[in-house]
Write a protein that holds these residues in place. Structure first.
Motif, PDB file in Angstrom:
ATOM      1  N   THR A  45       0.838  -1.199   0.000  1.00  0.00           N
ATOM      2  CA  THR A  45       0.000   0.000   0.000  1.00  0.00           C
ATOM      3  C   THR A  45       0.868   1.243   0.000  1.00  0.00           C
ATOM      4  O   THR A  45       2.033   1.214   0.413  1.00  0.00           O
ATOM      5  N   ARG A  46       0.305   2.345  -0.499  1.00  0.00           N
ATOM      6  CA  ARG A  46       0.932   3.666  -0.449  1.00  0.00           C
ATOM      7  C   ARG A  46      -0.159   4.677  -0.122  1.00  0.00           C
ATOM      8  O   ARG A  46      -1.344   4.445  -0.367  1.00  0.00           O
ATOM      9  N   LEU A  47       0.283   5.839   0.403  1.00  0.00           N
ATOM     10  CA  LEU A  47      -0.629   6.935   0.703  1.00  0.00           C
ATOM     11  C   LEU A  47      -0.081   8.209   0.083  1.00  0.00           C
ATOM     12  O   LEU A  47       1.094   8.553   0.288  1.00  0.00           O
ATOM     13  N   LEU A  48      -0.921   8.912  -0.664  1.00  0.00           N
ATOM     14  CA  LEU A  48      -0.594  10.221  -1.225  1.00  0.00           C
ATOM     15  C   LEU A  48      -1.627  11.211  -0.717  1.00  0.00           C
ATOM     16  O   LEU A  48      -2.819  11.067  -0.985  1.00  0.00           O
ATOM     17  N   MET A  49      -1.182  12.222   0.039  1.00  0.00           N
ATOM     18  CA  MET A  49      -2.072  13.253   0.570  1.00  0.00           C
ATOM     19  C   MET A  49      -1.670  14.601  -0.020  1.00  0.00           C
ATOM     20  O   MET A  49      -0.556  15.076   0.185  1.00  0.00           O
ATOM     21  N   GLY A  50      -2.585  15.221  -0.775  1.00  0.00           N
ATOM     22  CA  GLY A  50      -2.300  16.489  -1.431  1.00  0.00           C
ATOM     23  C   GLY A  50      -3.049  17.651  -0.808  1.00  0.00           C
ATOM     24  O   GLY A  50      -3.878  17.475   0.101  1.00  0.00           O
ATOM     25  N   PRO A  51      -2.827  18.865  -1.303  1.00  0.00           N
ATOM     26  CA  PRO A  51      -3.471  20.069  -0.753  1.00  0.00           C
ATOM     27  C   PRO A  51      -4.851  20.268  -1.355  1.00  0.00           C
ATOM     28  O   PRO A  51      -5.201  21.380  -1.771  1.00  0.00           O
ATOM     29  N   TRP A  52      -5.639  19.207  -1.387  1.00  0.00           N
ATOM     30  CA  TRP A  52      -6.823  19.177  -2.240  1.00  0.00           C
ATOM     31  C   TRP A  52      -8.131  19.159  -1.467  1.00  0.00           C
ATOM     32  O   TRP A  52      -8.237  18.587  -0.368  1.00  0.00           O
ATOM     33  N   TYR A  53      -9.141  19.764  -2.094  1.00  0.00           N
ATOM     34  CA  TYR A  53     -10.532  19.542  -1.729  1.00  0.00           C
ATOM     35  C   TYR A  53     -11.020  18.316  -2.500  1.00  0.00           C
ATOM     36  O   TYR A  53     -10.287  17.728  -3.317  1.00  0.00           O
ATOM     37  N   HIS A  54     -12.273  17.960  -2.280  1.00  0.00           N
ATOM     38  CA  HIS A  54     -12.781  16.722  -2.866  1.00  0.00           C
ATOM     39  C   HIS A  54     -12.763  16.759  -4.391  1.00  0.00           C
ATOM     40  O   HIS A  54     -12.420  15.763  -5.034  1.00  0.00           O
ATOM     41  N   ILE A  55     -13.143  17.894  -4.968  1.00  0.00           N
ATOM     42  CA  ILE A  55     -13.260  17.951  -6.422  1.00  0.00           C
ATOM     43  C   ILE A  55     -11.994  18.442  -7.104  1.00  0.00           C
ATOM     44  O   ILE A  55     -11.967  18.612  -8.322  1.00  0.00           O
ATOM     45  N   THR A  56     -10.920  18.657  -6.327  1.00  0.00           N
ATOM     46  CA  THR A  56      -9.673  19.125  -6.939  1.00  0.00           C
ATOM     47  C   THR A  56      -8.550  18.109  -6.812  1.00  0.00           C
ATOM     48  O   THR A  56      -7.393  18.423  -7.114  1.00  0.00           O
ATOM     49  N   ALA A  57      -8.846  16.899  -6.381  1.00  0.00           N
ATOM     50  CA  ALA A  57      -7.799  15.899  -6.169  1.00  0.00           C
ATOM     51  C   ALA A  57      -6.996  15.675  -7.444  1.00  0.00           C
ATOM     52  O   ALA A  57      -7.548  15.421  -8.505  1.00  0.00           O
ATOM     53  N   GLY A  58      -5.694  15.773  -7.322  1.00  0.00           N
ATOM     54  CA  GLY A  58      -4.800  15.595  -8.456  1.00  0.00           C
ATOM     55  C   GLY A  58      -4.390  16.875  -9.130  1.00  0.00           C
ATOM     56  O   GLY A  58      -3.443  16.881  -9.929  1.00  0.00           O
ATOM     57  N   ASN A  59      -5.080  17.978  -8.838  1.00  0.00           N
ATOM     58  CA  ASN A  59      -4.725  19.252  -9.475  1.00  0.00           C
ATOM     59  C   ASN A  59      -3.284  19.634  -9.139  1.00  0.00           C
ATOM     60  O   ASN A  59      -2.818  19.446  -8.010  1.00  0.00           O
ATOM     61  N   GLY A  60      -2.591  20.214 -10.099  1.00  0.00           N
ATOM     62  CA  GLY A  60      -1.239  20.694  -9.876  1.00  0.00           C
ATOM     63  C   GLY A  60      -0.150  19.685 -10.137  1.00  0.00           C
ATOM     64  O   GLY A  60       1.038  20.020 -10.056  1.00  0.00           O
ATOM     65  N   LEU A  61      -0.518  18.431 -10.414  1.00  0.00           N
ATOM     66  CA  LEU A  61       0.487  17.405 -10.702  1.00  0.00           C
ATOM     67  C   LEU A  61       0.693  17.298 -12.207  1.00  0.00           C
ATOM     68  O   LEU A  61      -0.246  17.484 -12.979  1.00  0.00           O
ATOM     69  N   PRO A  62       1.928  16.996 -12.650  1.00  0.00           N
ATOM     70  CA  PRO A  62       3.117  16.663 -11.865  1.00  0.00           C
ATOM     71  C   PRO A  62       3.731  17.903 -11.222  1.00  0.00           C
ATOM     72  O   PRO A  62       3.627  19.015 -11.745  1.00  0.00           O
ATOM     73  N   ALA A  63       4.402  17.685 -10.083  1.00  0.00           N
ATOM     74  CA  ALA A  63       5.044  18.783  -9.371  1.00  0.00           C
ATOM     75  C   ALA A  63       6.105  18.220  -8.439  1.00  0.00           C
ATOM     76  O   ALA A  63       5.866  17.229  -7.742  1.00  0.00           O
TER      77      ALA A  63
END
Length: 654
Positions: free
Chosen positions: A305-323
């Protein structure tokens, strides 16, 4: 559960730079790059009927890699199974992912029972819907275009049912990639602190109802079936959606945790899950609380397993990637599925010795520093929990203090006056509408001063950068005039030198629902770090009518944050969080207008417990050992002392 199409990367080959650890850098680069696609187009077959084990028919769209003429490529391919309640015919709500399909997968997108084009009545993650997930996987495994291997794909609702399907262990399911999934159906989103989430739940139920009443696209070719489906969906809306809202808001069984929520909570059955799972979450997501818990539980079971936690709200998950070396979600998922579903070698995912393209166990965006970084687990092994004790006097716009050296010996309590508008101008309003209208740095999103004007705050200046990672707990001794009930909202804030107060995270607790389940409450370093309240009718406790103080532990949801030197850490206490939360009617009638007294003295030690990475625990902190059993307290002391010895040695080496 609101499903809005993620803005995901186009899939360009991205060289993955090293993720920096706190206090230093990694020397090797994450060198994995996605393989070339096998197709540059897809072809979709719509409204394929699939009969469930009880005879009900669900309808699915099949998306296959295609040649330039639009013909499906020959051969057998692994399958990505997606289950949505938002109508598979609605663009951006069906989680179609052509990028993955073009890289050698076939995607099956099914309308869950009672939604979209499928027969039946919707029951939101109920046992029959869970069995449908098993049946869909069984069907996909034996189709002539399937090679028998299955991955689970989807976001939010389509992420939650990945766990529920995996927990039934259908043959052929080999991996999952849930994006913003729920852990606990009661605590994560439907209720918070014992109050109804009125920002999100009614809107979400309305979305499912509306998309379920759209005429199926096969209406012209099969009007009888289409009419039958619409009748079933209409009846389900009255029997399920309407009844749940009424029962929850009027204080019925649905206002308390119990079998209804537990059977729908992936965390309650996660011991059955053995599927390699990559969890994607957000620090301001609807499911901020539960995403790290899902990862933590899987890791304890030795599931990859892995965990990725971003600076996101529910509807913005993944925004700003790649970074900063973190790839797009598409590329992360492709790598995960290629290894665990297709069986392609990937030494980096296997943590093979010498591999230069590993993905850390936990990758997260650190607010404050605005950097992506990593940790070796949850909780981070180098994190220590500290207790900061409340001290007065505090009054609106005149903060008290937080002290690491212990509670004051004797002080008068502070008075917290009810303000029903608290929360309107806060990050809560944006977070609990799934991010609608947020993300652009609006004043209410980034500065809590207006919202805090009638509240009580307690401050401590930060002398060195303080790296926070994990959940927090606000233990508050509170008395209520006349024994009235009340919500306690606890916000943890980062106050800049110019006075701007940015909400880091928050938590909520209702005084009458303050009882703790000791078996599920979490301790570390001798301190309570994550309280667990039963929230059952049987757990309701009386509130002294003479105003005598009682202890209330407020679970503050986890965050990753760098408090910069020169800033101030602030705890703010309030009695409401509108429009996010509303008490069930009986509680509301007994709480409006309550005046609270916040105690902080040697006999009533109110404190904020906060996790800090890479720093020795401050001397003289008094652990809240009264919570732990003797054996548990002994284990905590041993671990705490070992951690302190290790930190002292590391400090001497530095």
């Amino acid at each position: 559960m609101l499903l809005v199409r993620l803005i995901r990367g186009a899939g360009a080959s991205v060289a993955l730079a090293a993720l920096l650890l706190l206090g230093g850098g990694a020397s090797a680069a994450l060198a994995w790059s996605p393989p070339a696609p096998i197709a540059n187009a897809v072809v979709k077959t719509t409204n394929v009927p699939i009969q469930m084990s009880d005879g009900t028919t669900l309808y699915a769209d099949i998306v296959q890699p295609a040649d330039s003429s639009g013909n499906a490529l020959p051969g057998r391919f692994p399958v990505l199974l997606t289950q949505t309640p938002y109508n598979k015919n609605t663009p951006s709500l069906n989680f179609e992912d052509d990028y993955l399909v073009e890289h050698g997968y076939i995607q099956v997108i099914a309308d869950v029972r009672g939604t979209g084009s499928s027969e039946g009545a919707w029951n939101s993650f109920g046992p029959r819907e869970q069995q449908d997930g098993y049946d869909l996987a069984e069907w996909a495994r034996v189709q002539p275009w399937s090679d028998g291997s299955i991955g689970l794909h989807g976001t939010s609702y389509g992420a939650i049912n990945q766990f529920l399907t995996a927990e039934l262990q259908p043959p052929g399911v080999k991996a999952a990639f849930p994006i913003v999934p729920m852990s606990d159906a009661y605590r994560d989103v439907t209720f918070a602190g014992g109050e109804v989430n009125t920002s999100f739940i009614p809107t979400w139920l309305g979305l499912v109802t509306a998309t379920g009443l759209l005429p199926p696209t096969y209406s012209a070719s099969d009007p009888t079936e289409a009419a039958n489906v619409l009748v079933q969906h209409s009846g389900g809306a009255l029997s399920f959606q309407a009844s749940q809202i009424l029962d929850s808001t009027t204080g019925g069984n649905a206002a308390y945790d119990g079998p209804f929520y537990q059977v729908r909570s992936p965390i309650d059955m996660i011991s059955r899950d053995r599927i390699p799972t990559f969890v994607v979450g957000g620090w301001f997501d609807l499911f901020q609380r539960g995403e790290p818990l899902l990862y933590q539980a899987l890791r304890r079971q030795h599931v990859p397993t892995r965990l990725l936690m971003g600076p996101w709200y529910h509807i913005t998950a993944g925004n700003g990637l790649p970074a900063q070396g973190v790839p797009t979600l598409d590329d992360l998922e492709l790598r995960w599925m290629n290894h665990y579903v297709k069986g392609l070698p990937d030494p980096g995912l296997d943590n093979a010795k010498g591999a230069t393209d590993t993905i850390p166990p936990v990758t997260y965006y650190e607010n404050g520093s605005n950097k992506w970084t990593s940790a070796d687990g949850w909780y981070a092994p180098d994190a220590g929990f500290q207790a900061l004790h409340l001290s007065g006097p505090a009054a609106p716009q005149s903060p008290g203090t937080l002290s690491p050296t212990g509670p004051p010996k004797s002080q008068s309590p502070d008075t917290l006056v009810f303000n029903p508008a608290t929360g309107v101008c806060s990050r809560s309003t944006i977070q609990w509408t799934a991010g609608a209208g947020g993300g652009d740095g609006t004043p209410c999103e980034t500065d809590s001063r207006a919202n805090d004007a009638t509240s009580l705050s307690y401050d401590i200046p930060i002398a060195h950068d303080m790296h926070v990672l994990g959940p927090m707990n606000a233990r508050v001794w509170v008395g209520s005039t006349g024994g009235r009930d009340s919500l306690i909202t606890a916000r943890v804030e980062d106050v800049a030198p110019d006075g701007t107060a940015t909400q880091m995270s928050a938590g909520w607790a209702t005084i009458s629902l303050r009882a703790l389940d000791q078996s599920k409450t979490v301790f570390a370093d001798g301190l309570m770090t994550q309280p667990y309240h039963p929230y059952t009718q049987a757990s309701v406790l009386p509130i002294p009518s003479d105003g005598s103080p009682v202890e209330v532990d407020v679970e503050i949801y986890p965050t990753g944050w760098d408090l910069l030197a020169g800033h101030t850490l602030r705890l703010t206490l309030q009695e409401a969080d509108v429009p996010h939360l509303m008490a069930p009617l009986p509680t509301e009638l007994n709480s409006a207008g309550a005046t609270l007294s916040i105690y902080h003295d040697a006999a009533h030690d109110s404190e904020l417990v906060i996790p800090e990475r890479g720093a020795a625990i401050a001397p003289g902190l008094r652990p809240a050992v009264k919570r732990a059993s003797p054996k548990r307290a002994t284990r905590h002391r041993a671990r705490r002392n070992a951690t302190r010895r290790g930190r002292r040695k590391a400090a001497r080496r530095r």
